[in-house]
Motif scaffolding. Sequence first.
Motif, PDB file in Angstrom:
ATOM      1  N   ILE A  21       0.837  -1.208   0.000  1.00  0.00           N
ATOM      2  CA  ILE A  21       0.000   0.000   0.000  1.00  0.00           C
ATOM      3  C   ILE A  21       0.869   1.253   0.000  1.00  0.00           C
ATOM      4  O   ILE A  21       0.647   2.200  -0.777  1.00  0.00           O
ATOM      5  N   LEU A  22       1.885   1.277   0.868  1.00  0.00           N
ATOM      6  CA  LEU A  22       2.755   2.453   0.960  1.00  0.00           C
ATOM      7  C   LEU A  22       3.512   2.687  -0.346  1.00  0.00           C
ATOM      8  O   LEU A  22       3.664   3.827  -0.804  1.00  0.00           O
ATOM      9  N   ILE A  23       4.009   1.625  -0.968  1.00  0.00           N
ATOM     10  CA  ILE A  23       4.734   1.754  -2.230  1.00  0.00           C
ATOM     11  C   ILE A  23       3.814   2.278  -3.322  1.00  0.00           C
ATOM     12  O   ILE A  23       4.158   3.197  -4.074  1.00  0.00           O
ATOM     13  N   ASP A  24       2.606   1.705  -3.418  1.00  0.00           N
ATOM     14  CA  ASP A  24       1.650   2.135  -4.458  1.00  0.00           C
ATOM     15  C   ASP A  24       1.209   3.573  -4.248  1.00  0.00           C
ATOM     16  O   ASP A  24       1.042   4.339  -5.210  1.00  0.00           O
ATOM     17  N   ILE A  25       1.007   3.972  -2.980  1.00  0.00           N
ATOM     18  CA  ILE A  25       0.617   5.358  -2.682  1.00  0.00           C
ATOM     19  C   ILE A  25       1.713   6.319  -3.147  1.00  0.00           C
ATOM     20  O   ILE A  25       1.441   7.347  -3.779  1.00  0.00           O
ATOM     21  N   SER A  26       2.963   5.986  -2.839  1.00  0.00           N
ATOM     22  CA  SER A  26       4.077   6.858  -3.214  1.00  0.00           C
ATOM     23  C   SER A  26       4.200   6.977  -4.725  1.00  0.00           C
ATOM     24  O   SER A  26       4.380   8.077  -5.267  1.00  0.00           O
ATOM     25  N   LYS A  27       4.094   5.846  -5.444  1.00  0.00           N
ATOM     26  CA  LYS A  27       4.169   5.869  -6.907  1.00  0.00           C
ATOM     27  C   LYS A  27       3.043   6.702  -7.504  1.00  0.00           C
ATOM     28  O   LYS A  27       3.257   7.522  -8.404  1.00  0.00           O
ATOM     29  N   THR A  28       1.816   6.490  -7.007  1.00  0.00           N
ATOM     30  CA  THR A  28       0.658   7.224  -7.548  1.00  0.00           C
ATOM     31  C   THR A  28       0.797   8.720  -7.310  1.00  0.00           C
ATOM     32  O   THR A  28       0.511   9.535  -8.195  1.00  0.00           O
ATOM     33  N   GLN A  29       1.235   9.090  -6.102  1.00  0.00           N
ATOM     34  CA  GLN A  29       1.419  10.510  -5.790  1.00  0.00           C
ATOM     35  C   GLN A  29       2.429  11.152  -6.740  1.00  0.00           C
ATOM     36  O   GLN A  29       2.220  12.264  -7.231  1.00  0.00           O
ATOM     37  N   ASP A  30       3.529  10.445  -7.001  1.00  0.00           N
ATOM     38  CA  ASP A  30       4.563  10.992  -7.883  1.00  0.00           C
ATOM     39  C   ASP A  30       4.053  11.117  -9.312  1.00  0.00           C
ATOM     40  O   ASP A  30       4.321  12.106  -9.998  1.00  0.00           O
ATOM     41  N   GLU A  31       3.284  10.126  -9.780  1.00  0.00           N
ATOM     42  CA  GLU A  31       2.780  10.167 -11.153  1.00  0.00           C
ATOM     43  C   GLU A  31       1.723  11.240 -11.334  1.00  0.00           C
ATOM     44  O   GLU A  31       1.673  11.914 -12.365  1.00  0.00           O
ATOM     45  N   GLN A  32       0.850  11.420 -10.329  1.00  0.00           N
ATOM     46  CA  GLN A  32      -0.256  12.360 -10.459  1.00  0.00           C
ATOM     47  C   GLN A  32       0.150  13.801 -10.171  1.00  0.00           C
ATOM     48  O   GLN A  32      -0.308  14.721 -10.839  1.00  0.00           O
ATOM     49  N   CYS A  33       0.989  13.994  -9.142  1.00  0.00           N
ATOM     50  CA  CYS A  33       1.326  15.352  -8.689  1.00  0.00           C
ATOM     51  C   CYS A  33       2.786  15.720  -8.878  1.00  0.00           C
ATOM     52  O   CYS A  33       3.118  16.901  -8.950  1.00  0.00           O
ATOM     53  N   GLY A  34       3.680  14.713  -8.899  1.00  0.00           N
ATOM     54  CA  GLY A  34       5.095  15.014  -9.042  1.00  0.00           C
ATOM     55  C   GLY A  34       5.754  15.490  -7.770  1.00  0.00           C
ATOM     56  O   GLY A  34       6.939  15.807  -7.754  1.00  0.00           O
ATOM     57  N   ASP A  35       5.010  15.542  -6.669  1.00  0.00           N
ATOM     58  CA  ASP A  35       5.574  16.026  -5.410  1.00  0.00           C
ATOM     59  C   ASP A  35       4.718  15.487  -4.270  1.00  0.00           C
ATOM     60  O   ASP A  35       3.604  15.007  -4.484  1.00  0.00           O
ATOM     61  N   GLY A  36       5.246  15.575  -3.054  1.00  0.00           N
ATOM     62  CA  GLY A  36       4.469  15.173  -1.881  1.00  0.00           C
ATOM     63  C   GLY A  36       4.556  13.700  -1.543  1.00  0.00           C
ATOM     64  O   GLY A  36       3.747  13.200  -0.757  1.00  0.00           O
ATOM     65  N   THR A  37       5.529  12.991  -2.111  1.00  0.00           N
ATOM     66  CA  THR A  37       5.633  11.554  -1.846  1.00  0.00           C
ATOM     67  C   THR A  37       5.958  11.275  -0.376  1.00  0.00           C
ATOM     68  O   THR A  37       5.420  10.351   0.212  1.00  0.00           O
ATOM     69  N   THR A  38       6.831  12.090   0.217  1.00  0.00           N
ATOM     70  CA  THR A  38       7.180  11.885   1.620  1.00  0.00           C
ATOM     71  C   THR A  38       5.960  12.088   2.517  1.00  0.00           C
ATOM     72  O   THR A  38       5.646  11.255   3.376  1.00  0.00           O
ATOM     73  N   GLY A  39       5.253  13.178   2.292  1.00  0.00           N
ATOM     74  CA  GLY A  39       4.094  13.494   3.127  1.00  0.00           C
ATOM     75  C   GLY A  39       3.004  12.444   3.049  1.00  0.00           C
ATOM     76  O   GLY A  39       2.424  12.052   4.070  1.00  0.00           O
TER      77      GLY A  39
END
Length: 328
Positions: A21-39
């Motif tokens: 879940i954490l890995i998929d959330i980080s990937k999706t955030q980066d693809e959709q927004c390009g920022d905020g993966t840490t948060g």
Amino acid sequence: MYSLYFVCYVLCRVDNPAAKILIDISKTQDEQCGDGTTGVVVLAAELLRNAEELVDRQRVHPQIIVQGYRLALAAARSELARIAFDNGKDSEKFREDLLSIARTTLSSKLLNQEKEHFAQLAVDAILRLKGKSLDYIQLIKKAGGSLKDSYLAEGFILEKRIGVGMPKSITNCKVMVANTPMDTDKIKIYGAKVKVDSLEAVEKIEFAEKQKMRQKVEKICAHGCNVFINRQLIYNYPEQIFKDNNVVAIEHSDFDGTERLAAVLGADIVSTFDNPGETVLGTCAEIKEILIGEDRVIQFSGCAQNEACSIVLRGASSHVLEEADRSL
């Protein structure tokens, strides 16, 4: 971003649902927004930690926890809608809002030391678009200098050079963008064997090939263009014919560059030349060779789609340039 993936793998087994879940959330955030993966990973991890505590220690059913999270989601959305504001009608305030967003985003990147400069570059480029595609913004990386030497250039920059012996600056340009072979002045006969009994016969074959190429170049010139840009190579003989017809030839433009250039100039990418009336030529006010660092490139100014621009990134090393490109 990739360090987050690594942390997820280290802290949880790869087959653990929470890790996935954490890995998929980080990937999706980066693809959709390009920022905020840490948060987003920190927030999701905290939600998972609290859910685990409720299930293990307080024996709360997971469905009740999920229901509570949905209520919290609705409350968060309601609060965001309440505090949201729109300064779109006030250009000064709108620009300041965009600068604040850019500064916040760049604070966690390599560009942090020069975030004010790069925030200005990003906002200036975005405001030029007036709502059009981000494809009209081009990023060019050139080693040398420092990050603060990066700048925004009007129009489009093609990392090629104008043909030998041709003018290095042209105004009032009518540009044909093409994808066609321009090397048939060389004999290339595949899957066949040709026997000749004299050098004169070879000369006749070469002459016939050159005539075919001359006819093709003359068809191109009949379109009324004064600049010809080809995705493929242009050999010496056709280049000479272009020069005789006062047409500037630029060869071997890269694939992505050609697609973007055609869009910026408002031109079609042409592969056949029998119908001049149906071919759309691109236009720009000026084409000229400029020097960036130690490299000569071609700059297109006053393009048909005048919202286009190029951000030239400078930096001490390729690593710095790659990170600046990703950050921006």
